[in-house]
Write a protein that holds these residues in place. Structure first.
Motif, mmCIF file in Angstrom:
data_model
loop_
_atom_site.group_PDB
_atom_site.id
_atom_site.type_symbol
_atom_site.label_atom_id
_atom_site.label_comp_id
_atom_site.label_asym_id
_atom_site.label_seq_id
_atom_site.Cartn_x
_atom_site.Cartn_y
_atom_site.Cartn_z
ATOM 1 N N ARG A 196 0.846 -1.189 0.000
ATOM 2 C CA ARG A 196 0.000 0.000 0.000
ATOM 3 C C ARG A 196 0.884 1.242 0.000
ATOM 4 O O ARG A 196 1.947 1.266 0.612
ATOM 5 C CB ARG A 196 -0.953 0.039 1.189
ATOM 6 C CG ARG A 196 -0.289 0.097 2.548
ATOM 7 C CD ARG A 196 -1.308 0.311 3.670
ATOM 8 N NE ARG A 196 -0.679 0.172 4.986
ATOM 9 C CZ ARG A 196 -1.290 0.428 6.138
ATOM 10 N NH1 ARG A 196 -2.540 0.843 6.135
ATOM 11 N NH2 ARG A 196 -0.654 0.266 7.289
ATOM 12 N N TYR A 197 0.406 2.266 -0.703
ATOM 13 C CA TYR A 197 1.120 3.534 -0.788
ATOM 14 C C TYR A 197 0.358 4.555 0.049
ATOM 15 O O TYR A 197 -0.831 4.784 -0.167
ATOM 16 C CB TYR A 197 1.203 4.006 -2.236
ATOM 17 C CG TYR A 197 2.080 5.221 -2.436
ATOM 18 C CD1 TYR A 197 3.412 5.081 -2.809
ATOM 19 C CD2 TYR A 197 1.589 6.510 -2.238
ATOM 20 C CE1 TYR A 197 4.233 6.187 -2.990
ATOM 21 C CE2 TYR A 197 2.395 7.615 -2.417
ATOM 22 C CZ TYR A 197 3.709 7.453 -2.788
ATOM 23 O OH TYR A 197 4.513 8.544 -2.956
ATOM 24 N N VAL A 198 1.036 5.170 1.026
ATOM 25 C CA VAL A 198 0.432 6.173 1.899
ATOM 26 C C VAL A 198 0.979 7.526 1.486
ATOM 27 O O VAL A 198 2.178 7.807 1.654
ATOM 28 C CB VAL A 198 0.736 5.883 3.379
ATOM 29 C CG1 VAL A 198 0.113 6.961 4.271
ATOM 30 C CG2 VAL A 198 0.194 4.505 3.768
ATOM 31 N N LEU A 199 0.114 8.367 0.958
ATOM 32 C CA LEU A 199 0.521 9.654 0.423
ATOM 33 C C LEU A 199 0.506 10.721 1.501
ATOM 34 O O LEU A 199 -0.474 10.880 2.230
ATOM 35 C CB LEU A 199 -0.424 10.063 -0.714
ATOM 36 C CG LEU A 199 -0.234 11.462 -1.317
ATOM 37 C CD1 LEU A 199 1.148 11.591 -1.952
ATOM 38 C CD2 LEU A 199 -1.328 11.753 -2.341
ATOM 39 N N GLY A 200 1.592 11.455 1.590
ATOM 40 C CA GLY A 200 1.651 12.667 2.396
ATOM 41 C C GLY A 200 1.790 13.860 1.477
ATOM 42 O O GLY A 200 2.453 13.772 0.437
ATOM 43 N N SER A 231 -4.225 13.344 5.203
ATOM 44 C CA SER A 231 -3.900 11.917 5.176
ATOM 45 C C SER A 231 -4.760 11.152 6.168
ATOM 46 O O SER A 231 -5.230 10.041 5.880
ATOM 47 C CB SER A 231 -2.412 11.709 5.479
ATOM 48 O OG SER A 231 -1.594 12.312 4.495
ATOM 49 N N ALA A 232 -4.988 11.727 7.369
ATOM 50 C CA ALA A 232 -5.852 11.073 8.347
ATOM 51 C C ALA A 232 -7.257 10.891 7.789
ATOM 52 O O ALA A 232 -7.898 9.853 7.996
ATOM 53 C CB ALA A 232 -5.887 11.886 9.639
ATOM 54 N N ALA A 233 -7.762 11.916 7.072
ATOM 55 C CA ALA A 233 -9.102 11.822 6.492
ATOM 56 C C ALA A 233 -9.160 10.758 5.403
ATOM 57 O O ALA A 233 -10.109 9.961 5.332
ATOM 58 C CB ALA A 233 -9.517 13.182 5.933
ATOM 59 N N GLN A 234 -8.143 10.728 4.539
ATOM 60 C CA GLN A 234 -8.131 9.747 3.453
ATOM 61 C C GLN A 234 -8.065 8.317 3.985
ATOM 62 O O GLN A 234 -8.647 7.400 3.401
ATOM 63 C CB GLN A 234 -6.941 10.018 2.531
ATOM 64 C CG GLN A 234 -7.012 11.342 1.801
ATOM 65 C CD GLN A 234 -8.227 11.454 0.903
ATOM 66 O OE1 GLN A 234 -8.469 10.589 0.067
ATOM 67 N NE2 GLN A 234 -9.014 12.511 1.091
ATOM 68 N N LEU A 235 -7.372 8.142 5.090
ATOM 69 C CA LEU A 235 -7.231 6.804 5.683
ATOM 70 C C LEU A 235 -8.360 6.465 6.652
ATOM 71 O O LEU A 235 -8.442 5.332 7.126
ATOM 72 C CB LEU A 235 -5.887 6.708 6.402
ATOM 73 C CG LEU A 235 -4.644 6.816 5.502
ATOM 74 C CD1 LEU A 235 -3.392 7.055 6.338
ATOM 75 C CD2 LEU A 235 -4.475 5.560 4.653
ATOM 76 N N ALA A 242 -9.333 22.572 8.668
ATOM 77 C CA ALA A 242 -9.734 21.165 8.725
ATOM 78 C C ALA A 242 -10.768 20.848 7.654
ATOM 79 O O ALA A 242 -10.663 19.834 6.943
ATOM 80 C CB ALA A 242 -10.269 20.844 10.121
ATOM 81 N N ALA A 243 -11.788 21.705 7.529
ATOM 82 C CA ALA A 243 -12.851 21.458 6.555
ATOM 83 C C ALA A 243 -12.289 21.385 5.136
ATOM 84 O O ALA A 243 -12.748 20.576 4.314
ATOM 85 C CB ALA A 243 -13.908 22.558 6.651
ATOM 86 N N ALA A 244 -11.284 22.205 4.842
ATOM 87 C CA ALA A 244 -10.694 22.202 3.509
ATOM 88 C C ALA A 244 -10.008 20.887 3.182
ATOM 89 O O ALA A 244 -9.752 20.592 2.010
ATOM 90 C CB ALA A 244 -9.693 23.350 3.389
ATOM 91 N N GLN A 245 -9.702 20.084 4.214
ATOM 92 C CA GLN A 245 -9.026 18.801 3.995
ATOM 93 C C GLN A 245 -9.921 17.606 4.310
ATOM 94 O O GLN A 245 -9.447 16.481 4.427
ATOM 95 C CB GLN A 245 -7.750 18.750 4.846
ATOM 96 C CG GLN A 245 -6.766 19.863 4.479
ATOM 97 C CD GLN A 245 -5.503 19.800 5.295
ATOM 98 O OE1 GLN A 245 -4.658 18.934 5.091
ATOM 99 N NE2 GLN A 245 -5.370 20.715 6.251
ATOM 100 N N ALA A 288 -15.608 9.671 18.184
ATOM 101 C CA ALA A 288 -15.736 9.538 16.734
ATOM 102 C C ALA A 288 -14.863 8.401 16.207
ATOM 103 O O ALA A 288 -13.789 8.117 16.743
ATOM 104 C CB ALA A 288 -15.366 10.851 16.057
ATOM 105 N N ASP A 289 -15.339 7.770 15.133
ATOM 106 C CA ASP A 289 -14.545 6.725 14.472
ATOM 107 C C ASP A 289 -13.840 7.263 13.231
ATOM 108 O O ASP A 289 -13.425 6.502 12.354
ATOM 109 C CB ASP A 289 -15.439 5.544 14.110
ATOM 110 C CG ASP A 289 -16.583 5.938 13.173
ATOM 111 O OD1 ASP A 289 -16.685 7.131 12.812
ATOM 112 O OD2 ASP A 289 -17.387 5.051 12.809
ATOM 113 N N ARG A 290 -13.701 8.564 13.153
ATOM 114 C CA ARG A 290 -13.029 9.237 12.046
ATOM 115 C C ARG A 290 -12.241 10.406 12.637
ATOM 116 O O ARG A 290 -12.445 10.764 13.791
ATOM 117 C CB ARG A 290 -14.054 9.748 11.032
ATOM 118 C CG ARG A 290 -15.000 10.790 11.606
ATOM 119 C CD ARG A 290 -16.136 11.135 10.661
ATOM 120 N NE ARG A 290 -16.932 12.254 11.150
ATOM 121 C CZ ARG A 290 -17.858 12.175 12.091
ATOM 122 N NH1 ARG A 290 -18.112 11.008 12.661
ATOM 123 N NH2 ARG A 290 -18.534 13.232 12.461
#
Length: 541
Positions: free
Chosen positions: A56-60, A454-458, A504-507, A530-532
């Motif tokens: 897996r590729y984790v993008l920063g 990255s936290a949001a994407q994951l 935060a909202a922008a990401q 929260a689970d996110r």
């Protein structure tokens, strides 16, 4: 052209050989490094052709974020993390967190793209001049292999070096045309990673501790890194020794609600001597003796106090100003001491007195950081993980946000900002199902704010708490050491007009703003449940 040479030209495999790319993926798979942290550039693209399905590729979104995430992940998985960076500019962006990984003793195998070998003599665009020199001295080893076919061997060597104590980052620069070359496969080997001390030295340390009237233990980050938590607790209980935390430690290495815990040593020579004045023997365990932040004068220890040290770092042992240093795995060294140490019965030392609880703040007043951290402690679960980068709040945190269990606290041993947010993402990846709390100052957050994307994407359950005092608060306090008056302005330290809820909202992350005690309690409870990922921006005094 015969069939064999055609295969070599197009990068296909001949009998007994693989492409460099396939040989590296095979090796990484055997090392258990199937997660790639990266921010791709043109010279890295050949690595990712036919990307394996089991990787897996984790993008920063910035290279410092990439290395910070990998650092948190490596610390929690106890294995080196694999990082892929762009050539000179990308490594330059990452250097702040490479420096932190070096100070954290985090094992990272960093690969950096390089321009094709055929055009390196012409100083090409995006080429890295003296690529192996660029990250030094903050990597344990750095190389650009002389031949393409040597790349897998270089990565194998890099992994073994990264994982040997003291662990740390390494870097391999790889030209873009190396990946298609043919090479022989490299198999992972078993390489011992544990050092064990000379039994005679262990016996000497045991005699010193056993003969002490009032021993003190000073524990550092290496205790928790080496999973020696239970051993240090047992040895402290055996000796009824007061336990102090070493200055600027990046991990928690002793339960802060234990009867023998006695607080944090400051990074100032004279104050350390004052704190240790009642002890005739000081045992530094997995810690330097000592880490200082400001200039000091006089002795390093009280007159007549003896120092013994257990460390897995030869440099830490070499620079200790006095005493006896034993080089060993922390866990194995403590186990050996438990076998031979037989102290006399000692009275238990007085218990450490924590600051009193902070009363509920007035609805019209800004929230004290002590109350905010006390409330966080009240609401979080005991086994939740705190990743901290709020330098001005750290002394208050020591009194109002105790850490109770192994591997539940991480911060940077370097003092370099931009680590905490991405590290929290990496920690959450390495500890799935565990609530991770990123406790971050507003100034610190802006060094690597992209990490919350990255936290949001994951989809990671990270609760980000931004302590918003609208300035670089630590500098205001530190300025007084250099003669500033408490009310004197410090140029360049104010941070007006930052809106973390909008950032935060922008990401793709929900953000909540809190100014009153009730608003903060409600927002924090929501983020902890929260689970996110969620972000709480709290205005503090």
């Amino acid at each position: 052209m015969d069939q064999r040479s055609q295969s070599e030209v197009v990068g296909g495999s001949t009998e007994g050989t693989l492409s460099v790319r396939d040989a590296v993926y095979k090796l990484l798979r055997e090392f258990g490094m199937t997660t790639v942290f990266g921010n791709p550039g043109s010279t890295e693209l050949p690595l990712f052709m036919n990307f394996p399905e089991d990787f897996r590729y984790v993008l920063g979104l910035q290279e410092c974020v990439v290395v910070g995430m990998a650092d948190g992940y490596a610390q929690t998985t106890h294995n080196a993390a694999f990082v892929n960076l762009h050539s000179a500019a990308g490594v330059g962006h990452a250097m702040g967190n490479i420096f932190t990984a070096y100070r954290n003793q985090t094992p990272l195998v960093i690969t950096a793209g390089q321009q094709a070998r055929s055009i390196l003599p012409f100083d090409p665009f995006l080429g890295s001049t003296q690529a192996a020199e660029l990250p030094r001295p903050y990597v344990k080893w750095s190389v650009e292999p002389a031949r393409a076919e040597d790349v897998p061997l270089a990565i194998a060597r890099a992994y073994y070096i990264a994982m040997m104590p003291p662990r740390g980052p390494v870097l391999v620069s790889i030209p873009s045309d190396d990946w298609e070359a043919q090479t022989s496969p490299v198999d992972a080997r078993i390489v011992s990673r544990n050092l064990r001390a000379d039994p005679d030295l262990i016996a000497q340390v045991a005699r010193t501790l056993d003969g002490a009237k009032a021993p003190a233990f000073v524990v550092g980050a290496a205790v928790d890194r080496d999973r020696a938590w239970s051993e240090v607790v047992r040895l402290a209980e055996l000796h009824n020794a007061r336990v102090y935390v070493a200055p600027m430690s990046g991990r928690c290495s002793f339960p802060e609600d234990h009867r023998l815990w006695n607080g944090f040593l400051p990074p100032m020579r004279e104050r350390i001597v004052d704190r240790l004045a009642a002890h005739d023997v000081v045992f530094a365990i997995g810690a330097p003796a000592f880490t200082y932040h400001v200039e000091g004068r006089g002795p390093h220890l009280p007159s007549g106090t003896e120092l013994v040290q257990l460390t897995d770092d030869v440099q830490v042992a070499a620079r200790a100003p006095l005493g006896t240093s034993v080089i060993s795995s922390i866990r194995l060294g403590l186990q050996d001491l438990l076998e031979v140490s037989a102290p006399p019965a000692r009275e238990a030392p007085p218990s450490y007195q924590r600051p009193p609880r902070v009363p509920e703040p007035h609805p019209d007043s800004r929230l004290p950081v002590s109350w905010v951290l006390q409330t966080l402690n009240d609401l979080r679960t005991r086994d939740s993980i705190v990743v901290e980068e709020a330098p001005s709040a750290r002394p208050v945190m020591h009194g109002h946000l105790p850490i109770f269990e192994s591997e539940t606290f991480y911060t940077m041993c370097s003092g370099g900002l931009g680590y905490g947010l991405p590290a929290a993402v990496g920690v959450a990846m390495g500890k799935p199902g565990t609530k991770v709390i990123a406790l971050i100052g507003d100034g610190s957050a802006m060094y690597a704010i992209q990490a919350i994307w990255s936290a949001a994407q994951l989809g990671l359950p990270v609760a980000v708490v931004i302590l918003k005092n609208r300035r670089y608060g630590a500098l205001h306090e530190f300025a007084q050491i250099f003669g500033y008056r408490p009310d004197e302005p410090v140029p360049g330290t104010d941070l007006p007009d930052l809106d973390f809820v909008k950032l935060a909202a922008a990401q793709g992350v929900q953000g909540l703003h809190a100014e009153t005690a009730e608003q903060f309690r409600q927002a924090l409870s929501q983020a902890l449940e929260a689970d996110r990922p969620m972000l709480v921006e709290v205005e503090i005094a």
